[in-house]
Every structure is written in structure tokens, then in C-alpha cells.
Design an enzyme around this catalytic site. Structure first.
Site, PDB file in Angstrom:
ATOM      1  N   HIS A 152       0.898  -1.188  -0.156  1.00  0.00           N
ATOM      2  CA  HIS A 152       0.160   0.011   0.025  1.00  0.00           C
ATOM      3  C   HIS A 152       0.718   1.240   0.024  1.00  0.00           C
ATOM      4  CE1 HIS A 152      -2.632   2.920   1.929  1.00  0.00           C
ATOM      5  NE2 HIS A 152      -3.567   2.173   1.543  1.00  0.00           N
ATOM      6  N   ASP A 229       3.081  -4.207   8.090  1.00  0.00           N
ATOM      7  CA  ASP A 229       1.938  -3.311   7.734  1.00  0.00           C
ATOM      8  C   ASP A 229       0.903  -4.419   7.953  1.00  0.00           C
ATOM      9  OD1 ASP A 229      -0.404  -2.360   6.653  1.00  0.00           O
ATOM     10  OD2 ASP A 229       0.594  -1.622   4.957  1.00  0.00           O
ATOM     11  N   GLN A 232      -4.262  -5.130   7.003  1.00  0.00           N
ATOM     12  CA  GLN A 232      -5.387  -6.215   6.438  1.00  0.00           C
ATOM     13  C   GLN A 232      -5.085  -7.606   7.135  1.00  0.00           C
ATOM     14  OE1 GLN A 232      -7.759  -5.007   4.425  1.00  0.00           O
ATOM     15  NE2 GLN A 232      -7.025  -3.309   3.678  1.00  0.00           N
ATOM     16  N   LYS A 255     -10.215  -0.875  10.222  1.00  0.00           N
ATOM     17  CA  LYS A 255     -10.225  -2.172   9.308  1.00  0.00           C
ATOM     18  C   LYS A 255     -10.692  -3.453  10.247  1.00  0.00           C
ATOM     19  CE  LYS A 255      -7.574  -0.305   6.202  1.00  0.00           C
ATOM     20  NZ  LYS A 255      -8.098   0.317   4.927  1.00  0.00           N
ATOM     21  N   CYS A 393      -4.877   2.447  -3.614  1.00  0.00           N
ATOM     22  CA  CYS A 393      -3.597   3.106  -3.092  1.00  0.00           C
ATOM     23  C   CYS A 393      -2.438   2.288  -2.981  1.00  0.00           C
ATOM     24  CB  CYS A 393      -3.712   3.297  -1.471  1.00  0.00           C
ATOM     25  SG  CYS A 393      -5.064   4.665  -1.251  1.00  0.00           S
TER      26      CYS A 393
HETATM   27  N1  PMP Z   1      -1.756  -0.748   4.679  1.00  0.00           N
HETATM   28  C1  PMP Z   1      -2.676  -1.511   4.204  1.00  0.00           C
HETATM   29  C2  PMP Z   1      -2.285  -2.593   3.568  1.00  0.00           C
HETATM   30  C3  PMP Z   1      -3.834  -0.879   4.018  1.00  0.00           C
HETATM   31  O1  PMP Z   1      -4.870  -1.569   3.555  1.00  0.00           O
HETATM   32  C4  PMP Z   1      -4.284   0.546   4.537  1.00  0.00           C
HETATM   33  C5  PMP Z   1      -5.860   1.133   4.364  1.00  0.00           C
HETATM   34  N2  PMP Z   1      -6.278   0.701   3.008  1.00  0.00           N
HETATM   35  C6  PMP Z   1      -3.192   1.044   5.107  1.00  0.00           C
HETATM   36  C7  PMP Z   1      -1.861   0.674   5.207  1.00  0.00           C
HETATM   37  C8  PMP Z   1      -3.362   2.482   5.576  1.00  0.00           C
HETATM   38  O2  PMP Z   1      -4.242   2.377   6.462  1.00  0.00           O
HETATM   39  P1  PMP Z   1      -4.804   3.975   7.335  1.00  0.00           P
HETATM   40  O3  PMP Z   1      -5.522   4.596   6.283  1.00  0.00           O
HETATM   41  O4  PMP Z   1      -5.928   3.443   8.192  1.00  0.00           O
HETATM   42  O5  PMP Z   1      -3.794   4.535   7.822  1.00  0.00           O
END
Ligand code: PMP
Length: 435
Positions: A152, A229, A232, A255, A393
Site C-alpha cells: 500500500h 503493515d 489487512q 479495518k 492506493c
Molecule cells: N496498509 C494497508 C495494507 C492498508 O490496506 C491500508 C488502508 N487501506 C493502510 C496501510 C493505511 O491504513 P490507514 O489509512 O488506516 O492509516
């Protein structure tokens, strides 16, 4: 056209039969009662247009159970006070609930101590904290930060900023055509220059699960720190940071069926102790004079300012909720749903699934020959089905597959086979509109 619609309807009828049989089997096994779970999520009790909502966008943000909404409401309605410094009882109650949530995050991740849990806005802030406070002071020209092709943007851009600031270089471990990043692919680009490896536990765009434990072993053997990270992963599988052996693990509460704007960073104590504060302000100090400020110990030194107290308490309630359902039952349910969805979507002519890794969680990304993903999203929305379309993203992943965007259905504990059937019916409508 009629034949196609009929085929979709047959599929629904068949699935309804299957589901009843399966429901009974699941009950016998003590698996999750999806109908009971659905009743806990007020957002599911609505129509969009004239269709019942089918929510297949939990990877973007999960819906919130009543227990979470009530916990947040209660903070504002009853225990409404700032935390930590107050001697009055409202402040004590709010502090207790806030710190209680920290303990729940500790237990969720099996971190050794609650002092190793920094409460932040979410995964993005957690990664930026590590980038600026751990990596920036340590790295210089000749050093490397290793990421994977499955990131991401939140696990790319903060490292690029650090590279600009320090002269370090970003190195990328590549993925296979199936969307897997193997330990071998990481090993191929690991070197004595690697100072930090940052990787996702589960890809948000494709659902791929990465072999984090093995990659961590490889990185550690070369003396590199590891940040995972976990945005997910935490909603779908038990996470044990001690077993994984990582140094940092980032999660987002929203999430995980919790509120937006509250999440956590696990950091190994020795590292957090050495790291300078990320932001300055109230709360994070021990003493302040105009000449010099000394800082509170971790995690407080990383928590400047008034936090999202209600949000953090809501995350605590979400963790209780998920743990009560149980990760084993949850995983079994989501595995079943993934297998069913993969087969059902593949049966729609012109649908191509992007990302065919052997181990995937709760995400199906796909393309359709007759429609751009945004058109798919718009048309299925007319049928009440909420999916996500775009680059998620994760533009490097899209580039790797030679597309600008995909359509993505993602699942939570409240989804059932009928939701998948609704998506399949809606995809037939897309064909009717655009073929
Ligand atoms: N890493 C991953 C794998 C994600 O799916 C997301 C959110 N789509 C993020 C980071 C960023 O998370 P947040 O917007 O809650 O900070």
C-alpha cells in the site's frame, strides 16, 4: 439476456439451498452464526436506492457493530473527560477505559507488554512514526530499505521520504504473476546494506498473505529491522508479534470493526526506548523548562496531545467483539466465502481475477472485459452492491499487472454467500448494459 439472468437466478437458488445446508453444518461445528452477527451491525439494516445494502468493501473500512458504537457514545455521553492528568472521577474512568484498550491491543497482538503499544491514528501514522523516529536517525548513504511490490502507498511513501532525507535507497522485492512475494524474492534483494525491511502481512489490493515469519528470519539474520503493515491481517487472523519475530507491527482500528482515526503500533521495547519522540507537545514530557525538555518513557513519549479517546475505547470494544467471535471460526467462514466468491466470479463471462496467490484473505480483485472498473462499481452500486474500484492506493501493483485499476470485493465477518450472489447478479447486469 434472459438466459443469462435466468442462469444468475438459478445460481442464487442453488446457493440458497447450499447455504441452508452449510448453515446447519456450520452450527454443528460451532462455527460463526452469520445471521446473528449481521444483526449486530446497524449499517446493514438499510437499503441503498431500493435495494438492500450488500457491503463488500470491508478492506477499505469495516462496518461497526453496535458494541463499538455504544462504547464510543458512552465516552461522550458519560465518561467525557481528558485522560491521564485528571484527578476527578470522569477523568479517571476515561483514563481507565483508554488504558484498558491499550491492554486489549497488547493481547490482540500478543505483545510482551502494554508499554510496547503506541496508540496512534492508524497504520499510516504508525509507519511514519517508525520512518521518522527509527529509520531517519540511523540511515545514511549506502543503506537500503527493502519493501515489496505488494505495498500500500502507506508502506512506500514514508520510506521514500526517509530516503530523500538520509541518502538511503529503496529496494523492491518483486512478486510473481500470481501476486505472491516469496521469501526467495526477498532474499534475492537482501544484502548487508539492508537496514530495514517493511512488508505487508496481507495485501489490500490482492489479498495475498506474505510469509512474514520466514522473511523476518532472513532479515534478522542480516541484522535488518522488520516492520509489518498489519492493516489487512489483524481483522482476519490471529497475530502474534513474538512468534513473527518482527520489530514493529502497525494496525488500523477501523479495518478491525472499530472507529476511524485510532490504531496502534507495536514496537519492541529496546527500540522504542532508543527512539526520539516523533511529535512534541503535551503529555509526552517528563519535565519542561525553556532550556531543556525531558521526555516520558515509551509509549507516552510518542503520544503528544489529546488522543482520540473515544476512538481508542471503540477499538478496545471492537477487539472484544472480534475475539468473542473467534479467529478460528472467522477464518473458516472467510475461507469458505473466498472459495465460493472466486468460483462464482470466475463463472461470469469476461471476468478475470487479478491475484491468484495460494494463500489469500478476504479480497477478490477482478477485471471485466466489457467494462472499466469504475463503470463496474457504478453499475453494481445501482444494484445496492458496494465494492471498491481504483488503484487501491497500490499503484505499483496495478502497474505490474498492466492496468490502471481493478474492481475489488472484500469481505468481513458479516458477509455471506448471498452477498456474493448479489455481486454476481450485478455483474451480469454490467454485461447486459455494456456488452
Ligand atoms: N496498509 C494497508 C495494507 C492498508 O490496506 C491500508 C488502508 N487501506 C493502510 C496501510 C493505511 O491504513 P490507514 O489509512 O488506516 O492509516
Amino acid at each position: 439476456m434472459t438466459t443469462r439472468a435466468t442462469a444468475a437466478e438459478d445460481l442464487t437458488r442453488e446457493a440458497a439451498g447450499d447455504e441452508r445446508a452449510e448453515g446447519a453444518a456450520a452450527q454443528a461445528l460451532g462455527a460463526i452464526d452469520v445471521e446473528a452477527i449481521r444483526r449486530e451491525f446497524p449499517a446493514l439494516d438499510q437499503t441503498v436506492g431500493d435495494r438492500p445494502l450488500v457491503y463488500l468493501d470491508s478492506a477499505a473500512t469495516a462496518l461497526k457493530p453496535r458494541a463499538v458504537i455504544d462504547a464510543v457514545t458512552e465516552i461522550y455521553a458519560r465518561d467525557c473527560a481528558n485522560i491521564h492528568r485528571g484527578v476527578h472521577r470522569l477523568s479517571q474512568r476515561a483514563t481507565e477505559r483508554f488504558e484498558g484498550a491499550r491492554d486489549k491491543v497488547r493481547a490482540l497482538l500478543n505483545a510482551p507488554t502494554s508499554q510496547e503499544i503506541v496508540l496512534v491514528r492508524g497504520t499510516t501514522e504508525a509507519i511514519n512514526l517508525v520512518a521518522q523516529s527509527y529509520a531517519r536517525p540511523r540511515l545514511g548513504p549506502g543503506d537500503e530499505i527493502l519493501v515489496t511490490e505488494l505495498e500500500h502507498h502507506a508502506n512506500i511513501v514514508p520510506w521514500q521520504i526517509v530516503c530523500e532525507q538520509t541518502g538511503a535507497e529503496l529496494v523492491v522485492a518483486r512478486m510473481t504473476d500470481a501476486g505472491e512475494v516469496t521469501a526467495d524474492a526477498v532474499e534475492a534483494v537482501l544484502s548487508p546494506k539492508t537496514r530495514l525491511v517493511a512488508l505487508p502481512h496481507v495485501s489490500n489490493a490482492l489479498g495475498t498473505v506474505l510469509p512474514v515469519r520466514r522473511i523476518t528470519e532472513l532479515a534478522k539474520a542480516r541484522g535488518a529491522a522488520v516492520l509489518v503493515d498489519g492493516a489487512q491481517a489483524a481483522p482476519h487472523m490471529p497475530v502474534d508479534v513474538q512468534e513473527l519475530g518482527c520489530d514493529f507491527y502497525a494496525i488500523s482500528g477501523h479495518k478491525l470493526y472499530g472507529p476511524t482515526g485510532a490504531g496502534a503500533l507495536f514496537g519492541r521495547r529496546e527500540l522504542l526506548d532508543e527512539m526520539p519522540p516523533y511529535q512534541g507537545g503535551g503529555e509526552m514530557i517528563r519535565t519542561v523548562t525553556f532550556e531543556k525538555t525531558t521526555y516520558a518513557p515509551a509509549p507516552t513519549k510518542f503520544e503528544a496531545g489529546t488522543p482520540d479517546i473515544a476512538g481508542v475505547v471503540g477499538v478496545g470494544a471492537a477487539i472484544d467483539f472480534v475475539r468473542e467471535v473467534g479467529f478460528d471460526a472467522l477464518a473458516a467462514h472467510e475461507r469458505d466465502l473466498m472459495a465460493y466468491a472466486t468460483e462464482a466470479l470466475s463463472s461470469v463471462p469476461g471476468v478475470e481475477i487479478v491475484g491468484t496467490a495460494r494463500d489469500k484473505r478476504a479480497v477478490v480483485s477482478f477485471l471485466m472485459d466489457v467494462a472499466h472498473p469504475h463503470d463496474i462499481g457504478t453499475i453494481v452500486d445501482m444494484e445496492g452492491v458496494a465494492i471498491r474500484t481504483g488503484h487501491h492506493c497500490a499503484q505499483p501493483i496495478m502497474r505490474r499487472f498492466g492496468v490502471a485499476a481493478t474492481a475489488r470485493a472484500s469481505f468481513g465477518m458479516y458477509n455471506n454467500r448471498a452477498d456474493v450472489d448479489a455481486l454476481v447478479r450485478a455483474l451480469w447486469r454490467v454485461r447486459e448494459f455494456l456488452a
